[in-house]
Write an enzyme that holds these catalytic residues in place. Structure first.
Site, PDB file in Angstrom:
ATOM      1  N   TYR A 108     -13.285   1.148  -1.930  1.00 59.73           N
ATOM      2  CA  TYR A 108     -13.656   0.881  -3.324  1.00 59.73           C
ATOM      3  C   TYR A 108     -14.242  -0.523  -3.406  1.00 59.73           C
ATOM      4  O   TYR A 108     -13.839  -1.427  -2.654  1.00 59.73           O
ATOM      5  CB  TYR A 108     -12.470   1.045  -4.284  1.00 59.73           C
ATOM      6  CG  TYR A 108     -11.231   0.235  -3.954  1.00 59.73           C
ATOM      7  CD1 TYR A 108     -10.999  -1.014  -4.537  1.00 59.73           C
ATOM      8  CD2 TYR A 108     -10.277   0.720  -3.061  1.00 59.73           C
ATOM      9  CE1 TYR A 108      -9.869  -1.747  -4.244  1.00 59.73           C
ATOM     10  CE2 TYR A 108      -9.144  -0.008  -2.761  1.00 59.73           C
ATOM     11  CZ  TYR A 108      -8.936  -1.226  -3.353  1.00 59.73           C
ATOM     12  OH  TYR A 108      -7.810  -1.970  -3.052  1.00 59.73           O
ATOM     13  N   HIS A 117     -14.282  -3.440  -5.001  1.00 58.80           N
ATOM     14  CA  HIS A 117     -13.678  -4.610  -5.629  1.00 58.80           C
ATOM     15  C   HIS A 117     -12.966  -5.301  -4.471  1.00 58.80           C
ATOM     16  O   HIS A 117     -12.092  -4.691  -3.842  1.00 58.80           O
ATOM     17  CB  HIS A 117     -12.684  -4.205  -6.723  1.00 58.80           C
ATOM     18  CG  HIS A 117     -12.010  -5.378  -7.379  1.00 58.80           C
ATOM     19  ND1 HIS A 117     -12.336  -5.799  -8.661  1.00 58.80           N
ATOM     20  CD2 HIS A 117     -11.044  -6.227  -6.939  1.00 58.80           C
ATOM     21  CE1 HIS A 117     -11.588  -6.845  -8.972  1.00 58.80           C
ATOM     22  NE2 HIS A 117     -10.800  -7.128  -7.939  1.00 58.80           N
ATOM     23  N   HIS A 154     -10.858  -6.704  -1.687  1.00 58.31           N
ATOM     24  CA  HIS A 154      -9.427  -6.662  -1.394  1.00 58.31           C
ATOM     25  C   HIS A 154      -9.238  -6.898   0.104  1.00 58.31           C
ATOM     26  O   HIS A 154     -10.137  -6.649   0.907  1.00 58.31           O
ATOM     27  CB  HIS A 154      -8.817  -5.325  -1.824  1.00 58.31           C
ATOM     28  CG  HIS A 154      -9.490  -4.121  -1.243  1.00 58.31           C
ATOM     29  ND1 HIS A 154     -10.713  -3.658  -1.692  1.00 58.31           N
ATOM     30  CD2 HIS A 154      -9.128  -3.283  -0.236  1.00 58.31           C
ATOM     31  CE1 HIS A 154     -11.068  -2.586  -1.011  1.00 58.31           C
ATOM     32  NE2 HIS A 154     -10.126  -2.338  -0.107  1.00 58.31           N
ATOM     33  N   HIS A 189      -6.538  -6.465   3.493  1.00 55.72           N
ATOM     34  CA  HIS A 189      -5.438  -5.684   4.042  1.00 55.72           C
ATOM     35  C   HIS A 189      -4.542  -6.583   4.908  1.00 55.72           C
ATOM     36  O   HIS A 189      -5.043  -7.340   5.749  1.00 55.72           O
ATOM     37  CB  HIS A 189      -5.968  -4.541   4.911  1.00 55.72           C
ATOM     38  CG  HIS A 189      -6.894  -3.613   4.190  1.00 55.72           C
ATOM     39  ND1 HIS A 189      -6.531  -2.353   3.780  1.00 55.72           N
ATOM     40  CD2 HIS A 189      -8.187  -3.763   3.802  1.00 55.72           C
ATOM     41  CE1 HIS A 189      -7.540  -1.773   3.175  1.00 55.72           C
ATOM     42  NE2 HIS A 189      -8.573  -2.615   3.171  1.00 55.72           N
ATOM     43  N   TYR A 243     -15.510  -2.982   5.911  1.00 58.82           N
ATOM     44  CA  TYR A 243     -16.892  -2.756   5.491  1.00 58.82           C
ATOM     45  C   TYR A 243     -17.388  -1.522   6.238  1.00 58.82           C
ATOM     46  O   TYR A 243     -17.343  -1.490   7.448  1.00 58.82           O
ATOM     47  CB  TYR A 243     -17.812  -3.946   5.794  1.00 58.82           C
ATOM     48  CG  TYR A 243     -19.134  -3.733   5.092  1.00 58.82           C
ATOM     49  CD1 TYR A 243     -19.256  -3.998   3.730  1.00 58.82           C
ATOM     50  CD2 TYR A 243     -20.224  -3.202   5.769  1.00 58.82           C
ATOM     51  CE1 TYR A 243     -20.454  -3.754   3.073  1.00 58.82           C
ATOM     52  CE2 TYR A 243     -21.410  -2.952   5.114  1.00 58.82           C
ATOM     53  CZ  TYR A 243     -21.520  -3.231   3.771  1.00 58.82           C
ATOM     54  OH  TYR A 243     -22.693  -2.971   3.105  1.00 58.82           O
ATOM     55  N   ASP A 250       0.848  -1.178   0.000  1.00 55.90           N
ATOM     56  CA  ASP A 250       0.000   0.000   0.000  1.00 55.90           C
ATOM     57  C   ASP A 250       0.892   1.240   0.000  1.00 55.90           C
ATOM     58  O   ASP A 250       2.004   1.210   0.522  1.00 55.90           O
ATOM     59  CB  ASP A 250      -0.891   0.001   1.251  1.00 55.90           C
ATOM     60  CG  ASP A 250      -1.944   1.090   1.200  1.00 55.90           C
ATOM     61  OD1 ASP A 250      -1.617   2.231   1.568  1.00 55.90           O
ATOM     62  OD2 ASP A 250      -3.089   0.805   0.814  1.00 55.90           O
TER      63      ASP A 250
END
Length: 307
Positions: free
Chosen positions: A243, A245, A247, A249, A239, A175
């Site tokens: 964005y 799509h 992913h 972390h 949540y 990131d």
């Protein structure tokens, strides 16, 4: 994917042309923010050493994030010896100074960052289908930058691992919040290849092979590449996500990453166990998340009498 540092802007806003081609002229020496006209300071935080600036570059709206990078142990001695100190206050054994480091030691969208009042919203499965899903489906935020990464049109050199399987595969890359120098701030993102899973709400037991694959191969890669074991990682989904799509972390437990609080982060291990126990857990479960006062979705919930 975003941010970083004292006098260093981490990522310029992408133009439509960049989204199409994926890459920019790496040889250009012109600073992408050299012509920035500052409009206002959206937010600044003395504790986190960052500032969010709204401005314009060639008449295009831009958000520039400046964030202080972590101090590095290998430069501390030189920093203390070679810096200019200006005394601000002295009281008995306590003193405060303003430190001006040598030049070579200076570490080399708008509403989202503007300070706003925040509210917690409890969203049922029905609320998601009737309020949230229609709202996010009507938004115009492009995922082309995500597809550029997956298709190797952009940031291909930053990918540290890829499983190309179309159903269970993903790419893993750092990131932009992580400078890749200190493991205490380790932060990587796993982005799935399949494009039919927007968020936690879409997950069922069908996706367990995908999720377990991300956890196992993501942790293995981080152990091999950075020597950080799974027991020192926080692996989670947001949540609502920034964005839509899916992913995942991967952050160091030592790093208090933005969005890692209980009101937004869901540990991947918990997600897997919940889906093993109930295939439609996230279709029906009420989920609580924060919304800012200027978020259009908050208005939808208010109009529906949910707040």
């Amino acid at each position: 994917m975003a941010e970083n540092e004292n006098g260093r802007a981490t990522k310029r806003p992408k133009s439509e042309a960049d989204n199409e081609t994926g890459d920019t002229d790496e040889k250009s020496t012109e600073s992408p923010v050299a012509n920035l006209v500052v409009t206002r300071i959206l937010r600044e935080c003395a504790r986190e050493k960052n500032v969010f600036i709204h401005g314009k570059v060639k008449d295009q709206d831009a958000v520039v994030i400046l964030e202080k990078t972590p101090f590095r142990q290998d430069t501390l001695s030189e920093l203390l010896k070679a810096s200019e100190l200006k005394l601000e206050m002295k009281n008995d054994v306590y003193s405060t100074f303003q430190l001006h480091a040598p030049a070579h030691l200076n570490e080399k969208h708008i509403k989202k960052y503007l300070h706003q009042e925040v509210f917690l919203v409890e969203e049922s499965g029905e609320d998601y289908r009737n309020l949230t899903l229609p709202y996010i489906s009507g938004q115009s935020f492009s995922l082309q930058w995500v597809y550029n990464i997956l298709e190797k049109k952009a940031e291909a050199d930053r990918i540290v691992f890829e499983d190309p399987d179309p159903k269970t595969g993903f790419v893993l890359l750092p990131d932009f919040k992580w400078d890749q120098k200190q493991l205490q701030d380790l932060y990587l993102i796993a982005i799935i290849h399949r494009r039919d899973v927007k968020s936690l709400r879409d997950l069922t037991s069908e996706h367990l092979p995908l999720l377990t694959n991300i956890r196992r191969k993501g942790e293995d890669t981080i152990l091999q590449k950075y020597s950080v074991s799974a027991s020192k990682l926080r692996v989670y989904l947001h949540y609502q996500p920034s964005y839509y799509h899916l992913h995942v972390h991967f952050t160091s437990l030592e790093y208090n990453a933005p969005g890692c609080g209980v009101e937004r982060a869901h540990l991947l291990s918990d997600v897997i166990q919940n889906l093993e126990a109930d295939s439609t857990y996230y279709h029906n479960r009420s989920l609580t998340f924060p919304l800012r006062a200027d978020d259009g979705l908050l208005l939808r919930f208010r109009e529906a009498g949910k707040l």
